[in-house]
Design an enzyme around this catalytic site. Structure first.
Site, PDB file in Angstrom:
ATOM      1  N   ALA A 174       0.833  -1.206   0.000  1.00 26.48           N
ATOM      2  CA  ALA A 174       0.000   0.000   0.000  1.00 26.48           C
ATOM      3  C   ALA A 174       0.865   1.252   0.000  1.00 26.48           C
ATOM      4  CB  ALA A 174      -0.923  -0.001   1.221  1.00 26.48           C
ATOM      5  N   CYS A 175       1.947   1.248   0.752  1.00 30.64           N
ATOM      6  CA  CYS A 175       2.840   2.398   0.842  1.00 30.64           C
ATOM      7  C   CYS A 175       4.239   1.867   1.099  1.00 30.64           C
ATOM      8  CB  CYS A 175       2.382   3.327   1.970  1.00 30.64           C
ATOM      9  SG  CYS A 175       3.392   4.794   2.157  1.00 30.64           S
ATOM     10  N   GLN A 188      18.772   5.994   1.332  1.00 28.23           N
ATOM     11  CA  GLN A 188      18.432   5.874  -0.085  1.00 28.23           C
ATOM     12  C   GLN A 188      19.689   5.753  -0.940  1.00 28.23           C
ATOM     13  OE1 GLN A 188      15.799   9.096  -1.154  1.00 28.23           O
ATOM     14  NE2 GLN A 188      14.101   8.302   0.068  1.00 28.23           N
ATOM     15  N   GLU A 200       0.161  -0.658  -4.833  1.00 31.80           N
ATOM     16  CA  GLU A 200      -1.004   0.191  -4.998  1.00 31.80           C
ATOM     17  C   GLU A 200      -0.640   1.425  -5.814  1.00 31.80           C
ATOM     18  OE1 GLU A 200      -4.145   2.612  -2.112  1.00 31.80           O
ATOM     19  OE2 GLU A 200      -3.147   0.801  -1.386  1.00 31.80           O
ATOM     20  N   SER A 215       4.767   6.783  -5.866  1.00 30.17           N
ATOM     21  CA  SER A 215       5.495   8.045  -5.825  1.00 30.17           C
ATOM     22  C   SER A 215       6.539   8.041  -6.938  1.00 30.17           C
ATOM     23  CB  SER A 215       6.175   8.223  -4.467  1.00 30.17           C
ATOM     24  OG  SER A 215       7.164   7.224  -4.286  1.00 30.17           O
TER      25      SER A 215
END
Length: 507
Positions: A362-363, A371, A397, A401
């Site tokens: 979902a996220c 990163q 989902e 981004s």
């Protein structure tokens, strides 16, 4: 680069501006000034002004930079010796009049209010995400094979022959033409291929200079409220707005405990909390451990406060995230690194306990300090390993981004290429459905990846998959650099079973 001596228009405005001198007291919202960023003067639009404990600050949107690089700057970074471009008062009045006129008829429409009452809170909370276009649309439209006829849609279940070591960027127009096909102009074909070919460098440049993915105007207009965060040994500079209590927006820096994720506005309260906090890892079950990382599974219903704090933290780095309070229907899989002090959060992904659309994520977020080190790929791989254990096809989902989309594209392409290179040795025909089943990816994600990389073509009535030589070389280089992978045999996890009450929203 940002605007130089020529002084192009600021972001979002091409109208001529009145110029003049300004002072810290006369500078107002809508002005365009020269602000120092990374040691260079750059044109920036003032979007908001606030008073903090350290003095007045101005929220600046810089020319030709992504929204995440907007920031609060002190007076010292603004060059008041150069002229400031003042906002056009006539334009502002026109905008106010238009907004009043457009808002007036809404009061006389009771039917729309009645419709809103029928919409569930879940649908309202994700309304802004649903307005964002599908991230693959532009690539699918540009990569559709031209030689396929109207009835020759690229069915995911059809057999496709596999050719290894094809021409880089090979497409249907570059292959041998049938006798009844007219040859096209070579120069025109080359221009079209260059325009439509997938380039990671160009994509990153677009993300650097383009605006937010969010299409909701209310979301775009939000000003980042937190300037700086101390999180463990790291100092973080948020990218976007996060709905922390309003009082925290007046602080120059907020302090977040890296274990329990509680947040504080002053150093004394934070130090007092750290002396009492005994948590050393996320409050869930450890389901994976190797020499580098551990994964913890946390139930949003059982650990509401911790999961809400995690969502508040992640919202500072995810522009399109709208859900941060109702965490009951989600499971959170948190990746950590270990040392003598405890388990430190690297990133996480959340997953609905029961997804009607078959989403396995979902996220997803890797914290900024981790990163570009390969951790994002581990998160993605782990989500697909769980899907394999469940025996389901998974997909993230939508919308993703901007950075998430790049990471998923790379993961999809690498795994599909690896599978095809191994499969080619059997000299058998492969299907998109077979690729999806083996990798636990949806057929739509497989097909979109093949089209985006120009690996799927239609020639002489037959679907073919061609792997360009440069793609094979690129994969070999990335394998040499790749240091970490999830080892599936180390996962200690069974798909959880929930009651109906534990899968619903906690309103």
């Amino acid at each position: 680069m940002s605007g130089g001596a020529n002084g192009g228009a600021a972001v979002g405005s091409d109208d001529p501006k009145q110029k003049g001198k300004a002072t810290p007291d006369t500078l107002k919202v809508g002005c365009i000034a020269w602000v120092t960023k990374d040691g260079e003067p750059r044109r920036a639009e003032i979007l908001s002004i606030r008073e903090t404990k350290s003095g007045r600050q101005f929220y600046c949107n810089f020319d030709n930079f992504n929204k995440r690089l907007d920031e609060w700057v002190p007076v010292a970074r603004i060059d008041f010796e150069q002229d400031v471009e003042w906002p056009n008062p006539d334009k502002d009045k026109q905008k106010d009049n238009k907004s009043k006129k457009s808002a007036a008829p809404k009061k006389s429409q009771p039917s729309k209010k009645a419709q809103k009452k029928n919409v569930s809170k879940r649908e309202q909370s994700v309304a802004s995400e649903g307005q964002t276009p599908h991230p693959w649309t532009e690539f699918v439209d540009s990569q559709t094979p031209k030689t396929a006829g109207p009835g020759d849609d690229l069915d995911s279940k059809v057999n496709a022959s596999l050719e290894i070591g094809g021409t880089p960027g090979v497409g249907p127009d570059e292959m041998e033409l049938d006798e009844n096909e007219a040859p096209a102009d070579a120069a025109e074909k080359e221009r079209e291929e260059r325009a439509s070919s997938f380039s990671r460098e160009e994509e990153i440049e677009k993300l650097r200079t383009s605006g937010s993915m969010t299409q909701n105007p209310a979301e775009i207009s939000r000003i980042r409220n937190i300037s700086k965060v101390e999180f463990g040994r790291h100092v973080l500079f948020p990218w976007y707005f996060s709905p922390y209590p309003e009082a925290f927006g007046q602080e120059d820096c907020i302090f977040i405990c890296e274990f329990c994720l509680s947040y504080y506005g002053d150093i004394k309260s934070f130090v007092r909390h750290r002396k009492k906090c005994t948590l050393q890892h996320p409050p869930g079950n450890e389901i994976y451990r190797d020499d580098f990382v551990s994964f913890f599974e946390i139930d949003g219903r059982r650990q509401r406060t911790w999961c809400r704090n995690l969502c508040l933290l992640s919202k500072m780095f995810l522009d399109h995230k709208t859900l941060y309070y109702d965490v009951d229907p989600f499971l959170f899989y948190v990746m950590t690194t270990r040392d003598e002090r405890g388990c430190h959060i690297i990133g996480y992904f959340s997953k609905e306990k029961e997804s009607t659309d078959g989403y396995n994520v979902a996220c997803i977020l890797t914290l900024p300090q981790y990163q570009r080190k390969g951790y994002g790929r581990l998160l993605i791989q782990f989500s697909y390993e769980l899907s394999k254990i469940e025996g389901k096809l998974g997909s993230p989902e939508k919308p993703l981004s901007d950075l998430g989309l790049l990471s998923y594209r790379q993961y999809w392409s690498e795994n599909i290429v690896d599978y095809l290179l191994v499969f080619s040795e059997k000299e058998e025909k492969c299907t998109i459905e077979g690729i999806a089943s083996y990798l636990s990816m949806t057929t739509a994600d497989v097909e979109h990846t093949l089209q985006a990389l120009r690996m799927q073509v239609y020639h002489k009535g037959e679907h073919k998959i061609v792997i360009p030589d440069d793609l094979i070389k690129q994969r070999e280089k990335s394998k040499a650099k790749q240091k970490r992978l999830i080892e599936p045999e180390r996962i200690q996890w069974k798909p959880p079973v929930f009651t109906a009450s534990s899968r619903t929203w906690g309103w």
